[in-house]
Design a protein around this motif. Structure first.
Motif, PDB file in Angstrom:
ATOM      1  N   ILE A 236       1.080  -1.223  -0.281  1.00 48.53           N
ATOM      2  CA  ILE A 236      -0.237   0.003   0.049  1.00 48.53           C
ATOM      3  C   ILE A 236       0.755   1.464  -0.101  1.00 48.53           C
ATOM      4  CG2 ILE A 236      -1.507   1.777   1.400  1.00 48.53           C
ATOM      5  CD1 ILE A 236      -2.617  -1.483   2.385  1.00 48.53           C
ATOM      6  N   LEU A 237       1.951   1.274   0.979  1.00 51.28           N
ATOM      7  CA  LEU A 237       2.642   2.146   0.790  1.00 51.28           C
ATOM      8  C   LEU A 237       3.251   2.893  -0.564  1.00 51.28           C
ATOM      9  CD1 LEU A 237       4.435   1.761   4.865  1.00 51.28           C
ATOM     10  CD2 LEU A 237       2.900   3.463   3.794  1.00 51.28           C
ATOM     11  N   VAL A 238       3.965   1.409  -1.548  1.00 46.94           N
ATOM     12  CA  VAL A 238       4.903   2.210  -1.900  1.00 46.94           C
ATOM     13  C   VAL A 238       3.513   2.444  -3.662  1.00 46.94           C
ATOM     14  CG1 VAL A 238       6.731   1.203  -0.908  1.00 46.94           C
ATOM     15  CG2 VAL A 238       5.435   0.004  -2.796  1.00 46.94           C
ATOM     16  N   ASN A 239       2.491   1.766  -3.749  1.00 46.31           N
ATOM     17  CA  ASN A 239       1.158   1.727  -4.472  1.00 46.31           C
ATOM     18  C   ASN A 239       0.938   3.229  -5.027  1.00 46.31           C
ATOM     19  OD1 ASN A 239      -0.029   1.258  -6.876  1.00 46.31           O
ATOM     20  ND2 ASN A 239      -0.752  -0.761  -5.531  1.00 46.31           N
ATOM     21  N   ASP A 240       0.790   3.832  -6.105  1.00 47.38           N
ATOM     22  CA  ASP A 240       0.954   4.827  -6.344  1.00 47.38           C
ATOM     23  C   ASP A 240      -1.106   5.573  -6.834  1.00 47.38           C
ATOM     24  OD1 ASP A 240       3.564   6.042  -6.213  1.00 47.38           O
ATOM     25  OD2 ASP A 240       4.090   6.360  -7.575  1.00 47.38           O
ATOM     26  N   LYS A 241      -1.351   4.313  -7.133  1.00 49.32           N
ATOM     27  CA  LYS A 241      -2.635   4.051  -7.302  1.00 49.32           C
ATOM     28  C   LYS A 241      -3.602   4.021  -6.090  1.00 49.32           C
ATOM     29  CE  LYS A 241      -2.276   1.455 -11.719  1.00 49.32           C
ATOM     30  NZ  LYS A 241      -1.902   0.748 -12.670  1.00 49.32           N
ATOM     31  N   VAL A 242      -2.842   3.215  -5.355  1.00 48.24           N
ATOM     32  CA  VAL A 242      -3.826   3.226  -3.640  1.00 48.24           C
ATOM     33  C   VAL A 242      -3.800   5.242  -2.613  1.00 48.24           C
ATOM     34  CG1 VAL A 242      -4.063   2.741  -1.100  1.00 48.24           C
ATOM     35  CG2 VAL A 242      -2.943   1.122  -3.207  1.00 48.24           C
ATOM     36  N   LEU A 243      -4.953   5.691  -3.233  1.00 52.24           N
ATOM     37  CA  LEU A 243      -4.849   7.344  -2.444  1.00 52.24           C
ATOM     38  C   LEU A 243      -5.141   7.758  -1.150  1.00 52.24           C
ATOM     39  CD1 LEU A 243      -6.880   8.781  -6.053  1.00 52.24           C
ATOM     40  CD2 LEU A 243      -4.145   8.456  -5.995  1.00 52.24           C
ATOM     41  N   GLN A 244      -5.415   7.082  -0.496  1.00 46.53           N
ATOM     42  CA  GLN A 244      -6.515   6.771   0.500  1.00 46.53           C
ATOM     43  C   GLN A 244      -5.944   5.802   1.701  1.00 46.53           C
ATOM     44  OE1 GLN A 244     -10.491   7.125   0.020  1.00 46.53           O
ATOM     45  NE2 GLN A 244     -10.085   8.661   1.286  1.00 46.53           N
ATOM     46  N   LYS A 245      -4.350   5.987   1.416  1.00 45.71           N
ATOM     47  CA  LYS A 245      -2.845   4.660   2.536  1.00 45.71           C
ATOM     48  C   LYS A 245      -3.102   4.671   4.073  1.00 45.71           C
ATOM     49  CE  LYS A 245       0.685   6.355  -0.553  1.00 45.71           C
ATOM     50  NZ  LYS A 245       0.299   4.670  -1.692  1.00 45.71           N
ATOM     51  N   TRP A 246      -3.467   5.693   4.859  1.00 50.85           N
ATOM     52  CA  TRP A 246      -3.693   5.486   5.943  1.00 50.85           C
ATOM     53  C   TRP A 246      -5.530   4.582   6.473  1.00 50.85           C
ATOM     54  CZ3 TRP A 246      -1.484   4.251  10.106  1.00 50.85           C
ATOM     55  CH2 TRP A 246      -2.336   4.599  11.321  1.00 50.85           C
ATOM     56  N   ARG A 247      -6.480   5.098   5.478  1.00 52.18           N
ATOM     57  CA  ARG A 247      -7.272   4.370   5.408  1.00 52.18           C
ATOM     58  C   ARG A 247      -7.678   2.499   5.426  1.00 52.18           C
ATOM     59  NH1 ARG A 247     -12.216   5.159   2.188  1.00 52.18           N
ATOM     60  NH2 ARG A 247     -11.260   4.016   0.724  1.00 52.18           N
ATOM     61  N   GLU A 248      -6.652   2.266   4.510  1.00 54.57           N
ATOM     62  CA  GLU A 248      -6.159   0.565   4.125  1.00 54.57           C
ATOM     63  C   GLU A 248      -5.093   0.439   5.016  1.00 54.57           C
ATOM     64  OE1 GLU A 248      -7.980  -0.571   1.663  1.00 54.57           O
ATOM     65  OE2 GLU A 248      -8.671   1.206   1.425  1.00 54.57           O
ATOM     66  N   VAL A 249      -4.412   0.997   5.315  1.00 57.14           N
ATOM     67  CA  VAL A 249      -3.346   0.628   6.364  1.00 57.14           C
ATOM     68  C   VAL A 249      -3.792   0.605   8.130  1.00 57.14           C
ATOM     69  CG1 VAL A 249      -1.297   1.343   7.374  1.00 57.14           C
ATOM     70  CG2 VAL A 249      -1.243   1.680   4.794  1.00 57.14           C
ATOM     71  N   SER A 250      -4.480   1.535   7.760  1.00 61.92           N
ATOM     72  CA  SER A 250      -5.026   1.586   9.235  1.00 61.92           C
ATOM     73  C   SER A 250      -5.771   0.106   9.875  1.00 61.92           C
ATOM     74  CB  SER A 250      -5.813   2.731  10.419  1.00 61.92           C
ATOM     75  OG  SER A 250      -7.454   3.164   9.558  1.00 61.92           O
ATOM     76  N   LYS A 251      -6.825  -0.375   9.067  1.00 64.65           N
ATOM     77  CA  LYS A 251      -7.405  -1.810   9.028  1.00 64.65           C
ATOM     78  C   LYS A 251      -6.782  -3.080   9.335  1.00 64.65           C
ATOM     79  CE  LYS A 251     -11.667   0.180   5.064  1.00 64.65           C
ATOM     80  NZ  LYS A 251     -11.736  -0.314   4.436  1.00 64.65           N
ATOM     81  N   ILE A 252      -5.385  -2.571   8.472  1.00 66.92           N
ATOM     82  CA  ILE A 252      -4.313  -3.646   8.619  1.00 66.92           C
ATOM     83  C   ILE A 252      -3.772  -4.078   9.737  1.00 66.92           C
ATOM     84  CG2 ILE A 252      -2.437  -4.552   7.832  1.00 66.92           C
ATOM     85  CD1 ILE A 252      -3.291  -3.816   4.841  1.00 66.92           C
ATOM     86  N   LEU A 253      -3.219  -2.624  10.610  1.00 66.40           N
ATOM     87  CA  LEU A 253      -2.839  -2.990  12.282  1.00 66.40           C
ATOM     88  C   LEU A 253      -4.061  -2.881  12.827  1.00 66.40           C
ATOM     89  CD1 LEU A 253      -0.719   0.924  12.020  1.00 66.40           C
ATOM     90  CD2 LEU A 253       0.048  -1.238  11.356  1.00 66.40           C
ATOM     91  N   ALA A 254      -5.276  -2.600  12.571  1.00 63.82           N
ATOM     92  CA  ALA A 254      -6.603  -2.509  13.750  1.00 63.82           C
ATOM     93  C   ALA A 254      -6.250  -4.285  14.272  1.00 63.82           C
ATOM     94  CB  ALA A 254      -7.617  -2.228  13.734  1.00 63.82           C
ATOM     95  N   GLN A 255      -6.285  -4.950  12.495  1.00 66.71           N
ATOM     96  CA  GLN A 255      -5.848  -6.257  13.125  1.00 66.71           C
ATOM     97  C   GLN A 255      -4.328  -7.587  12.935  1.00 66.71           C
ATOM     98  OE1 GLN A 255      -8.789  -8.870  12.606  1.00 66.71           O
ATOM     99  NE2 GLN A 255     -10.151  -5.959  12.529  1.00 66.71           N
ATOM    100  N   LEU A 256      -3.938  -6.534  12.784  1.00 63.40           N
ATOM    101  CA  LEU A 256      -2.422  -7.351  13.499  1.00 63.40           C
ATOM    102  C   LEU A 256      -2.032  -7.562  14.595  1.00 63.40           C
ATOM    103  CD1 LEU A 256      -0.307  -7.825  11.362  1.00 63.40           C
ATOM    104  CD2 LEU A 256       1.014  -5.456  12.520  1.00 63.40           C
ATOM    105  N   LYS A 257      -1.428  -9.386  14.364  1.00 63.53           N
ATOM    106  CA  LYS A 257      -1.568  -9.421  15.668  1.00 63.53           C
ATOM    107  C   LYS A 257       0.114 -10.372  15.724  1.00 63.53           C
ATOM    108  CE  LYS A 257      -6.487 -11.913  15.978  1.00 63.53           C
ATOM    109  NZ  LYS A 257      -6.969 -12.781  16.609  1.00 63.53           N
ATOM    110  N   VAL A 258       1.236  -9.366  16.176  1.00 64.82           N
ATOM    111  CA  VAL A 258       2.224  -9.037  16.094  1.00 64.82           C
ATOM    112  C   VAL A 258       2.777  -9.336  18.028  1.00 64.82           C
ATOM    113  CG1 VAL A 258       4.235  -8.491  15.540  1.00 64.82           C
ATOM    114  CG2 VAL A 258       2.435  -7.789  14.072  1.00 64.82           C
ATOM    115  N   GLU A 259       3.640 -10.357  17.941  1.00 61.80           N
ATOM    116  CA  GLU A 259       4.284 -10.336  19.700  1.00 61.80           C
ATOM    117  C   GLU A 259       5.303  -9.237  19.708  1.00 61.80           C
ATOM    118  OE1 GLU A 259       5.173 -13.973  20.499  1.00 61.80           O
ATOM    119  OE2 GLU A 259       3.090 -15.212  20.156  1.00 61.80           O
ATOM    120  N   CYS A 311       1.630   7.389   5.618  1.00 69.29           N
ATOM    121  CA  CYS A 311       0.657   7.676   4.828  1.00 69.29           C
ATOM    122  C   CYS A 311       0.365   9.270   4.880  1.00 69.29           C
ATOM    123  CB  CYS A 311       0.140   7.244   5.633  1.00 69.29           C
ATOM    124  SG  CYS A 311       0.110   5.596   5.180  1.00 69.29           S
ATOM    125  N   ARG A 312       0.402   9.774   5.974  1.00 66.82           N
ATOM    126  CA  ARG A 312      -0.081  11.407   5.674  1.00 66.82           C
ATOM    127  C   ARG A 312       1.340  11.728   4.696  1.00 66.82           C
ATOM    128  NH1 ARG A 312      -4.714  13.858   7.350  1.00 66.82           N
ATOM    129  NH2 ARG A 312      -3.457  15.684   8.061  1.00 66.82           N
TER     130      ARG A 312
END
Length: 323
Positions: A236-259, A311-312
């Protein structure tokens, strides 16, 4: 048990690499008089600083009950030092000595470090010892840094070189019952570990039960990038076609289960490094700068804030981002 626990050194003889430190510690601890009571280990993350603390625990005949570990990134105030000073008044519960290990000591407040320095200079009982570990010694205020250098036996822990890492992994594999192991797999693990024995053991642990060489390679690559969620964030971060990056990244971060959040950060750095080596891209370099400098060792919140800032900036919504 994980390999990094099974093969954590109990003695200096079991430590891989850093022969000069091994020799120096052996000489210092064997002294009957003039033995230092505070040890400072500096060096990059994962090189074995806290491992030396665990080895010193055994060398100094410290029981588990008298071995106190503090993550200074989370317990950084003067109250922690006051608690240690109060505990130092009492004799060891079982062993001969007490040992206080302060990990990431550069995160302690100035007030806490000053109190610690006074304790190291004037108030350390014969039965008490300190181990201080930091990956960012230079970030400590200069006057405090110089004082710590004077009052501690300081050691710069080095990452293992490829030869040392090869010997280290072959020794582990032999102990695990492998008389032979594919050299290309060992080389891949060495590349992933980047000189860190703990990281090498974690990578080996993720593939040691596999038998198919192609599956092993895929598993190691998955380990490098920290799973599909981290790869998705990078895409998402390197894809110029994804315009609303934070909206997409925040969805993944909310589900991220990382020890291990720092492993995810390193995985992102590995991903961006491969891009940068193939093509000069200032935006990728800026992302790497933010991932390496501003928010290291701040846990999940730091990773979230880092991604938000990136993202900002990429969305052109803010000019006050720190890169």
């Amino acid at each position: 048990m994980p390999l990094y626990i099974d093969y954590r050194p109990d003695s200096l003889e079991q430590v891989a690499g850093n022969e000069q430190i091994v020799t120096a510690l052996s000489n210092l601890v064997s002294r009957k008089e003039g033995r230092p009571h505070s040890f400072l280990f500096t060096g990059r993350p994962g090189c074995g600083k806290t491992t030396f603390g665990f080895v010193l625990k055994n060398l100094l005949e410290v029981s588990d009950e008298d071995f106190h570990i503090y993550d200074t990134a989370n317990t950084r105030g003067i109250d922690v030092i006051r608690g240690i000073i109060d505990d130092m008044k009492y004799s060891p519960l079982n062993g001969k000595n007490k040992l206080y290990l302060l990990d990431e000591c550069h995160m302690a407040t100035t007030e806490a470090l000053n109190a610690l320095l006074r304790t190291l200079e004037y108030g350390c009982p014969e039965h008490c010892y300190f181990v201080l570990c930091t990956a960012e010694f230079d970030s400590i205020k200069k006057t405090l840094r110089e004082a710590l250098g004077r009052r501690c036996a300081r050691f710069e822990v080095k990452a293992l070189n490829p030869r040392e890492m090869t010997d280290f992994l072959n020794g582990i594999l032999k102990s695990e019952g492998f008389e032979e192991y594919p050299e290309n797999i060992i080389s891949k693990i060495i590349s992933v570990a980047d000189g860190s024995p703990g990281e090498a053991l974690n990578a080996l642990d993720s593939v040691i039960e596999l038998t198919d060489e192609e599956e092993i390679i895929k598993a190691i690559e998955g380990y490098i990038y920290g799973g599909k969620e981290v790869i998705e964030i990078c895409h998402i971060l390197v894809n110029d076609k994804v315009l609303q990056k934070w909206r997409e990244v925040s969805k993944i971060l909310a589900q991220l289960k990382v020890e291990d959040v720092e492993r995810s950060r390193r995985a992102m750095l590995n991903y961006f490094e491969k891009i940068l080596l193939n093509k000069a891209d200032p935006s990728v370099a800026n992302m790497m700068t933010l991932l390496t400098e501003s928010f290291m060792y701040t846990g999940r919140a730091g990773l979230t804030l880092t991604c938000y800032y990136i993202c900002r900036k990429l969305e052109g919504l803010s000019d006050d981002i720190p890169f």
